[in-house]
Write an enzyme that holds these catalytic residues in place. Sequence first.
Site, PDB file in Angstrom:
ATOM      1  N   ARG A 229       0.900  -1.184  -0.064  1.00  0.00           N
ATOM      2  CA  ARG A 229       0.164   0.141  -0.171  1.00  0.00           C
ATOM      3  C   ARG A 229       0.879   1.158   0.134  1.00  0.00           C
ATOM      4  NH1 ARG A 229      -4.075  -1.662   4.366  1.00  0.00           N
ATOM      5  NH2 ARG A 229      -2.913  -3.849   4.245  1.00  0.00           N
TER       6      ARG A 229
ATOM      7  N   GLU B 122      15.226  -8.473   8.489  1.00  0.00           N
ATOM      8  CA  GLU B 122      14.307  -9.400   9.226  1.00  0.00           C
ATOM      9  C   GLU B 122      13.699  -8.703  10.258  1.00  0.00           C
ATOM     10  OE1 GLU B 122      14.825 -14.116   9.265  1.00  0.00           O
ATOM     11  OE2 GLU B 122      15.330 -13.304  11.138  1.00  0.00           O
TER      12      GLU B 122
HETATM   13  P1  AMP Z   1       2.881  -2.848  11.415  1.00  0.00           P
HETATM   14  O1  AMP Z   1       4.004  -3.279  10.968  1.00  0.00           O
HETATM   15  O2  AMP Z   1       2.320  -3.454  12.601  1.00  0.00           O
HETATM   16  O3  AMP Z   1       3.071  -0.984  11.598  1.00  0.00           O
HETATM   17  O4  AMP Z   1       1.592  -2.721  10.105  1.00  0.00           O
HETATM   18  C1  AMP Z   1       1.823  -1.982   9.198  1.00  0.00           C
HETATM   19  C2  AMP Z   1       1.061  -2.614   8.031  1.00  0.00           C
HETATM   20  O5  AMP Z   1       0.213  -3.369   8.266  1.00  0.00           O
HETATM   21  C3  AMP Z   1       0.609  -1.494   7.157  1.00  0.00           C
HETATM   22  O6  AMP Z   1       1.413  -1.560   5.850  1.00  0.00           O
HETATM   23  C4  AMP Z   1      -0.425  -1.633   6.927  1.00  0.00           C
HETATM   24  O7  AMP Z   1      -1.279  -1.479   5.641  1.00  0.00           O
HETATM   25  C5  AMP Z   1      -1.058  -2.820   7.598  1.00  0.00           C
HETATM   26  N1  AMP Z   1      -2.156  -2.773   8.779  1.00  0.00           N
HETATM   27  C6  AMP Z   1      -1.907  -3.126   9.998  1.00  0.00           C
HETATM   28  N2  AMP Z   1      -2.754  -2.811  10.988  1.00  0.00           N
HETATM   29  C7  AMP Z   1      -3.897  -2.304   9.983  1.00  0.00           C
HETATM   30  C8  AMP Z   1      -5.243  -2.049  10.226  1.00  0.00           C
HETATM   31  N3  AMP Z   1      -5.710  -1.897  11.518  1.00  0.00           N
HETATM   32  N4  AMP Z   1      -5.925  -1.493   9.322  1.00  0.00           N
HETATM   33  C9  AMP Z   1      -5.443  -1.599   8.083  1.00  0.00           C
HETATM   34  N5  AMP Z   1      -4.048  -1.728   7.855  1.00  0.00           N
HETATM   35  C10 AMP Z   1      -3.173  -2.401   8.842  1.00  0.00           C
END
Ligand code: AMP
Length: 183
Positions: A68, A101
């Site tokens: 995204r 990683e």
């Molecule tokens: P993180 O590594 O936990 O910060 O997750 C980030 C990635 O997961 C992003 O690229 C988001 O597209 C996706 N993501 C995580 N949680 C959500 C959520 N509640 N709604 C939409 N996308 C999410």
Amino acid sequence: MEQFTKEQKLAFLKNTVRNIPDFPIPGIQFKDVTPLFNTKEVLSTLTDILLEEYKNKGVTKVVGIESRGFIMGPIMALELGAGFVPIRKPGKLPSEVFEEEYKKEYGTDKIQIHKDSLSESDVVLIHDDLLATGGTMFAAYNLVKKMNVKKIYVNFILELEELQGRTLFPNDVDIKSLMRFSI
Ligand code: AMP
């Protein structure tokens, strides 16, 4: 939307993000950003406001995280007069890569970037749609950091504040998100 103030535009954009309960699994409130890209009016308002912070920063490369980060990343790059570099999941980039990683909720994951995509003279803006726990962006930040670029900015469209993803990063990292949501 020219007639509106920045605050009004931001409120409008925030209302445009769609909340999907229990997607992709029960208990997750999924923030669907696709309505932000759906009309010329919303897309151009989002683009203008996202770019405000970076207009005079000398950004030479926008790095987008699969998948995204590949939507607004190239748009921002074009508008800033910069190049675009993808960070992808393993096995997708065809030339030589650096790899990082990182821990996920269950197990580990990896991301990769082409070795020759950034140089020491680059000012880099790393973009993704959403900051949740921060694991993905922190891995991307470390990957870009290894390449000894001049400066790194980090940008999201939205941030899930309660997950405190920001706390993973050193204090001096410039992290901006356009909108903040509680979960
Ligand atoms: P993180 O590594 O936990 O910060 O997750 C980030 C990635 O997961 C992003 O690229 C988001 O597209 C996706 N993501 C995580 N949680 C959500 C959520 N509640 N709604 C939409 N996308 C999410």
